[in-house]
Design a protein around this motif. Structure first.
Motif, PDB file in Angstrom:
ATOM      1  N   ASP A   1      31.641  28.653  67.742  1.00  0.00           N
ATOM      2  CA  ASP A   1      30.779  27.528  67.358  1.00  0.00           C
ATOM      3  C   ASP A   1      29.957  27.033  68.545  1.00  0.00           C
ATOM      4  N   GLU A   2      30.558  27.070  69.735  1.00  0.00           N
ATOM      5  CA  GLU A   2      29.808  26.666  70.929  1.00  0.00           C
ATOM      6  C   GLU A   2      28.637  27.622  71.152  1.00  0.00           C
ATOM      7  N   ALA A   3      28.886  28.921  70.980  1.00  0.00           N
ATOM      8  CA  ALA A   3      27.815  29.915  71.147  1.00  0.00           C
ATOM      9  C   ALA A   3      26.690  29.673  70.138  1.00  0.00           C
ATOM     10  N   GLU A   4      27.064  29.359  68.890  1.00  0.00           N
ATOM     11  CA  GLU A   4      26.044  29.064  67.877  1.00  0.00           C
ATOM     12  C   GLU A   4      25.275  27.789  68.225  1.00  0.00           C
ATOM     13  N   ALA A   5      25.994  26.795  68.747  1.00  0.00           N
ATOM     14  CA  ALA A   5      25.340  25.538  69.132  1.00  0.00           C
ATOM     15  C   ALA A   5      24.347  25.762  70.264  1.00  0.00           C
ATOM     16  N   ILE A   6      24.666  26.651  71.180  1.00  0.00           N
ATOM     17  CA  ILE A   6      23.739  26.963  72.267  1.00  0.00           C
ATOM     18  C   ILE A   6      22.439  27.501  71.682  1.00  0.00           C
ATOM     19  N   ARG A   7      22.554  28.442  70.753  1.00  0.00           N
ATOM     20  CA  ARG A   7      21.352  29.024  70.124  1.00  0.00           C
ATOM     21  C   ARG A   7      20.565  27.979  69.335  1.00  0.00           C
TER      22      ARG A   7
ATOM     23  N   PHE B   1      26.658  16.640  71.082  1.00  0.00           N
ATOM     24  CA  PHE B   1      27.889  16.651  71.880  1.00  0.00           C
ATOM     25  C   PHE B   1      28.965  17.414  71.134  1.00  0.00           C
ATOM     26  N   LEU B   2      29.530  18.423  71.805  1.00  0.00           N
ATOM     27  CA  LEU B   2      30.645  19.189  71.239  1.00  0.00           C
ATOM     28  C   LEU B   2      31.918  18.844  71.993  1.00  0.00           C
ATOM     29  N   HIS B   3      32.883  18.279  71.280  1.00  0.00           N
ATOM     30  CA  HIS B   3      34.151  17.910  71.918  1.00  0.00           C
ATOM     31  C   HIS B   3      34.986  19.160  72.201  1.00  0.00           C
ATOM     32  N   ALA B   4      36.058  18.987  72.945  1.00  0.00           N
ATOM     33  CA  ALA B   4      36.860  20.115  73.438  1.00  0.00           C
ATOM     34  C   ALA B   4      37.492  20.954  72.333  1.00  0.00           C
ATOM     35  N   GLY B   5      37.650  20.414  71.143  1.00  0.00           N
ATOM     36  CA  GLY B   5      38.298  21.160  70.069  1.00  0.00           C
ATOM     37  C   GLY B   5      37.411  22.157  69.340  1.00  0.00           C
ATOM     38  N   ILE B   6      36.168  22.285  69.741  1.00  0.00           N
ATOM     39  CA  ILE B   6      35.226  23.190  69.073  1.00  0.00           C
ATOM     40  C   ILE B   6      35.507  24.632  69.504  1.00  0.00           C
ATOM     41  N   PRO B   7      35.642  25.574  68.547  1.00  0.00           N
ATOM     42  CA  PRO B   7      35.888  26.977  68.896  1.00  0.00           C
ATOM     43  C   PRO B   7      34.729  27.593  69.688  1.00  0.00           C
ATOM     44  N   ALA B   8      35.047  28.607  70.485  1.00  0.00           N
ATOM     45  CA  ALA B   8      34.049  29.271  71.339  1.00  0.00           C
ATOM     46  C   ALA B   8      32.880  29.825  70.522  1.00  0.00           C
TER      47      ALA B   8
ATOM     48  N   LEU C   1      22.271  19.810  74.764  1.00  0.00           N
ATOM     49  CA  LEU C   1      23.644  20.121  74.378  1.00  0.00           C
ATOM     50  C   LEU C   1      24.576  19.757  75.520  1.00  0.00           C
ATOM     51  N   ILE C   2      25.618  18.988  75.186  1.00  0.00           N
ATOM     52  CA  ILE C   2      26.651  18.649  76.146  1.00  0.00           C
ATOM     53  C   ILE C   2      27.969  19.140  75.575  1.00  0.00           C
ATOM     54  N   CYS C   3      28.707  19.910  76.379  1.00  0.00           N
ATOM     55  CA  CYS C   3      30.002  20.441  75.939  1.00  0.00           C
ATOM     56  C   CYS C   3      31.120  19.869  76.785  1.00  0.00           C
ATOM     57  N   GLU C   4      32.200  19.565  76.106  1.00  0.00           N
ATOM     58  CA  GLU C   4      33.389  19.031  76.762  1.00  0.00           C
ATOM     59  C   GLU C   4      34.378  20.145  77.067  1.00  0.00           C
ATOM     60  N   SER C   5      34.205  21.279  76.448  1.00  0.00           N
ATOM     61  CA  SER C   5      35.155  22.375  76.574  1.00  0.00           C
ATOM     62  C   SER C   5      35.388  22.763  78.019  1.00  0.00           C
ATOM     63  N   ALA C   6      36.644  22.997  78.338  1.00  0.00           N
ATOM     64  CA  ALA C   6      37.005  23.416  79.698  1.00  0.00           C
ATOM     65  C   ALA C   6      36.715  24.895  79.924  1.00  0.00           C
ATOM     66  N   ARG C   7      36.415  25.629  78.846  1.00  0.00           N
ATOM     67  CA  ARG C   7      36.162  27.073  79.009  1.00  0.00           C
ATOM     68  C   ARG C   7      35.061  27.299  80.023  1.00  0.00           C
ATOM     69  N   GLY C   8      33.935  26.684  79.809  1.00  0.00           N
ATOM     70  CA  GLY C   8      32.858  26.692  80.778  1.00  0.00           C
ATOM     71  C   GLY C   8      32.282  28.041  81.159  1.00  0.00           C
ATOM     72  N   THR C   9      32.568  29.071  80.389  1.00  0.00           N
ATOM     73  CA  THR C   9      32.102  30.393  80.782  1.00  0.00           C
ATOM     74  C   THR C   9      30.820  30.810  80.077  1.00  0.00           C
ATOM     75  N   GLN C  10      30.476  30.169  78.981  1.00  0.00           N
ATOM     76  CA  GLN C  10      29.282  30.562  78.245  1.00  0.00           C
ATOM     77  C   GLN C  10      28.040  30.002  78.928  1.00  0.00           C
ATOM     78  N   PRO C  11      27.116  30.882  79.282  1.00  0.00           N
ATOM     79  CA  PRO C  11      25.872  30.382  79.883  1.00  0.00           C
ATOM     80  C   PRO C  11      25.003  29.713  78.820  1.00  0.00           C
ATOM     81  N   GLY C  12      24.083  28.906  79.270  1.00  0.00           N
ATOM     82  CA  GLY C  12      23.124  28.312  78.345  1.00  0.00           C
ATOM     83  C   GLY C  12      23.439  26.901  77.916  1.00  0.00           C
ATOM     84  N   VAL C  13      24.524  26.309  78.431  1.00  0.00           N
ATOM     85  CA  VAL C  13      24.860  24.924  78.113  1.00  0.00           C
ATOM     86  C   VAL C  13      24.185  24.030  79.158  1.00  0.00           C
ATOM     87  N   PRO C  14      23.277  23.152  78.734  1.00  0.00           N
ATOM     88  CA  PRO C  14      22.573  22.311  79.709  1.00  0.00           C
ATOM     89  C   PRO C  14      23.497  21.420  80.542  1.00  0.00           C
ATOM     90  N   ILE C  15      24.456  20.752  79.880  1.00  0.00           N
ATOM     91  CA  ILE C  15      25.382  19.875  80.613  1.00  0.00           C
ATOM     92  C   ILE C  15      26.796  20.123  80.094  1.00  0.00           C
TER      93      ILE C  15
END
Length: 197
Positions: free
Chosen positions: A129-135, A120-127, A144-158
């Motif tokens: 880091d989110e991309a690295e977490a996806i990989r 789980f990545l909370h909303a404060g995680i930089p973009a 992988l579950i992301c809380e970020s409101a960005r929501g533009t990076q593909p590949g996040v399951p939830i």
């Protein structure tokens, strides 16, 4: 006539989401049933999200190879400083998922996440880091579950999102789930917005 039907559909959808959120809080042990019914509006966003995280362990199926043996726990990975850590640890101390203990592991950075069923990545995680977490989570077959409101990076399951009415919703990417060998239960899919890469 279509406008009336549309409003009815929205009301039913919101009511179903609220009932689901209350049920999640009760099942996760974050609220007592009578209190949850009386104070639906006062349930905190963190409690609702932690209840969802717990229930993802129950309503997502991992391949048998995800477990070292019959006694191995379900592991939730978070980054140090996650504001949900206290609540997650409370749930892990009280509950089991699929007959297994739940363990919460905190990592210094996304780059060292390993051996988790759910990350789980909370909303404060930089973009970045989110991309690295996806990989990383795709390689490790972790949910992988992301809380970020960005929501533009593909590949996040939830991904969590907030509806216009303030309801917490889910976007489930079926392609991202499939690449990890994960299957979401129909109960989970019924309350989510379904996406594909």
């Amino acid at each position: 006539m279509n406008d009336k039907r549309s409003r009815r559909h929205v009301r039913r959808s919101v009511t179903r989401s609220i009932r689901w959120a209350v049920a999640l809080l009760v099942m996760a042990g974050l609220a007592d049933a009578p209190t949850a019914r009386a104070d639906v509006g006062t349930a905190t966003e963190q409690k609702v999200k932690v209840a969802y995280l717990y229930n993802f362990l129950r309503y997502v199926r991992w391949p048998e190879t995800a477990y070292t043996d019959e006694a191995s726990p379900m592991v939730i990975g978070i980054i140090d400083g996650d504001p949900h850590a206290r609540l997650l640890n409370q749930v892990a101390a009280k509950k089991k998922a699929r007959g297994r203990q739940i363990v919460v592991r905190e990592f210094d950075s996304v780059g060292v996440i390993q051996a988790c069923h759910l990350v789980f990545l909370h909303a404060g995680i930089p973009a970045a880091d989110e991309a690295e977490a996806i990989r990383r989570t795709e390689q490790q077959k972790s949910l992988l579950i992301c809380e970020s409101a960005r929501g533009t990076q593909p590949g996040v399951p939830i991904r969590f999102f907030t509806d216009r009415d303030g309801t917490i919703g889910l976007r489930i990417n079926l392609d991202a789930m499939a690449r990890r060998g994960l299957q979401a239960d129909a109960k989970l899919l019924n309350i989510a917005t379904i996406q594909r890469d």
